[in-house]
Design a protein around this motif. Structure first.
Motif, short mmCIF file in Angstrom:
data_model
loop_
_atom_site.label_atom_id
_atom_site.label_comp_id
_atom_site.label_asym_id
_atom_site.label_seq_id
_atom_site.Cartn_x
_atom_site.Cartn_y
_atom_site.Cartn_z
N LEU A 166 -5.47 5.56 -0.30
CA LEU A 166 -5.53 4.75 -1.53
C LEU A 166 -6.87 4.92 -2.24
CD1 LEU A 166 -3.84 1.35 -0.61
CD2 LEU A 166 -3.07 2.99 -2.33
N ILE A 167 -7.94 4.93 -1.46
CA ILE A 167 -9.27 5.10 -2.04
C ILE A 167 -9.37 6.47 -2.73
CG2 ILE A 167 -11.71 5.46 -1.44
CD1 ILE A 167 -11.25 3.24 0.72
N GLN A 168 -8.81 7.50 -2.10
CA GLN A 168 -8.88 8.84 -2.67
C GLN A 168 -8.04 9.01 -3.93
OE1 GLN A 168 -8.22 11.98 0.18
NE2 GLN A 168 -9.58 11.05 1.68
N VAL A 169 -6.98 8.24 -4.06
CA VAL A 169 -6.08 8.41 -5.21
C VAL A 169 -6.13 7.24 -6.20
CG1 VAL A 169 -4.53 9.83 -3.80
CG2 VAL A 169 -4.00 7.44 -4.14
N ALA A 170 -7.07 6.31 -6.01
CA ALA A 170 -7.14 5.09 -6.82
C ALA A 170 -7.11 5.36 -8.32
CB ALA A 170 -8.38 4.29 -6.44
N SER B 124 0.82 -1.21 0.00
CA SER B 124 0.00 0.00 0.00
C SER B 124 0.85 1.26 0.00
CB SER B 124 -0.94 0.00 1.22
OG SER B 124 -1.83 -1.08 1.15
N VAL B 125 1.87 1.31 0.86
CA VAL B 125 2.71 2.52 0.90
C VAL B 125 3.55 2.64 -0.36
CG1 VAL B 125 2.69 2.73 3.41
CG2 VAL B 125 4.58 1.53 2.31
N LEU B 126 3.94 1.52 -0.94
CA LEU B 126 4.68 1.59 -2.20
C LEU B 126 3.79 2.12 -3.33
CD1 LEU B 126 6.73 -1.74 -2.04
CD2 LEU B 126 7.65 0.60 -1.92
N LEU B 127 2.54 1.70 -3.36
CA LEU B 127 1.61 2.24 -4.36
C LEU B 127 1.50 3.75 -4.21
CD1 LEU B 127 -1.28 -0.39 -4.24
CD2 LEU B 127 0.27 0.04 -6.17
N THR C 104 2.34 1.48 -12.11
CA THR C 104 2.57 1.78 -10.69
C THR C 104 2.48 0.50 -9.87
OG1 THR C 104 1.66 3.98 -11.02
CG2 THR C 104 1.80 3.19 -8.75
N LYS C 105 1.47 -0.31 -10.14
CA LYS C 105 1.31 -1.58 -9.42
C LYS C 105 2.52 -2.49 -9.66
CE LYS C 105 -3.73 -1.65 -9.61
NZ LYS C 105 -4.90 -2.36 -10.18
N GLU C 106 2.99 -2.54 -10.89
CA GLU C 106 4.14 -3.41 -11.20
C GLU C 106 5.40 -2.96 -10.47
OE1 GLU C 106 4.32 -6.42 -12.63
OE2 GLU C 106 2.15 -6.21 -12.58
N ALA D 56 -6.04 -8.62 -2.39
CA ALA D 56 -7.09 -7.86 -1.71
C ALA D 56 -6.99 -6.37 -2.02
CB ALA D 56 -7.03 -8.09 -0.20
N ILE D 57 -5.78 -5.84 -2.00
CA ILE D 57 -5.60 -4.41 -2.27
C ILE D 57 -5.88 -4.11 -3.74
CG2 ILE D 57 -3.91 -2.53 -2.32
CD1 ILE D 57 -2.73 -3.95 0.23
N ASP D 58 -5.40 -4.97 -4.64
CA ASP D 58 -5.68 -4.77 -6.06
C ASP D 58 -7.17 -4.81 -6.35
OD1 ASP D 58 -3.01 -4.42 -6.75
OD2 ASP D 58 -2.71 -6.54 -7.24
N GLN D 59 -7.89 -5.72 -5.69
CA GLN D 59 -9.34 -5.80 -5.88
C GLN D 59 -10.04 -4.55 -5.34
OE1 GLN D 59 -10.37 -9.56 -4.08
NE2 GLN D 59 -10.11 -10.65 -6.01
N GLN D 60 -9.58 -4.04 -4.21
CA GLN D 60 -10.16 -2.83 -3.65
C GLN D 60 -9.95 -1.65 -4.60
OE1 GLN D 60 -8.42 -1.45 0.03
NE2 GLN D 60 -9.95 0.14 0.31
N LEU D 61 -8.75 -1.54 -5.16
CA LEU D 61 -8.47 -0.46 -6.11
C LEU D 61 -9.34 -0.59 -7.36
CD1 LEU D 61 -4.59 -0.28 -5.84
CD2 LEU D 61 -6.23 1.42 -5.03
N LEU D 62 -9.50 -1.80 -7.84
CA LEU D 62 -10.33 -2.03 -9.02
C LEU D 62 -11.78 -1.64 -8.73
CD1 LEU D 62 -10.44 -3.09 -11.90
CD2 LEU D 62 -10.84 -5.37 -10.96
#
Length: 138
Positions: free
Chosen positions: A95-99, A40-43, A106-108, A126-132
């Protein structure tokens, strides 16, 4: 956490952010924080580096990363099992605000760095699904 509390934490966090402090905290506490927190922090970190991201969005990211770096949290980071709960709450809200600005590149980048530290064993699903879901909702 309501919107006012989140904004307060983001404002407080801005005072503590620097790239050097960020990488120092991740190196020292990354394994203890776990793959979800680090991913999450890396994203957020890699999204912050993108020139097309608006200043207001960058301010949100800086606040969240600063809160992650913050030496004295509401729940100390060294507390076994729960120490990163408040960090993850603030980071998740950011993350939600900047998705909309977190793209596959960025994910890679985040996954590559995560793989370096965790040997490819960190689950980012889980995080990738939340972003999607967040980008689909917009």
């Amino acid at each position: 956490m309501d919107e006012g509390q989140l904004q307060e934490k983001l404002e407080k966090g801005k005072r503590f952010y620097s790239s050097e402090k960020f990488w120092g905290k991740v190196r020292r506490y990354g394994k203890k924080a776990g793959g979800s927190v680090v991913y999450s922090v890396l994203l957020l970190y890699y999204t912050l580096q993108k020139p097309e991201v608006p200043k207001k969005t960058k301010a949100t990211i800086i606040g969240a990363l600063g809160y992650f770096i913050l030496p004295l949290d509401l729940i100390p980071d060294v507390a076994a099992g729960v120490g990163y709960t408040d960090d993850l709450t603030v980071i998740g809200a950011a993350l939600i605000q900047v998705a909309m600005y977190i793209d596959e590149e960025t994910k890679e980048k985040a996954k590559e760095k995560l793989s370096d530290w965790f040997g490819g064993h960190a689950d980012t699903t889980a995080i990738d699904q939340q972003l999607l879901q967040e980008t689909d909702d917009e």
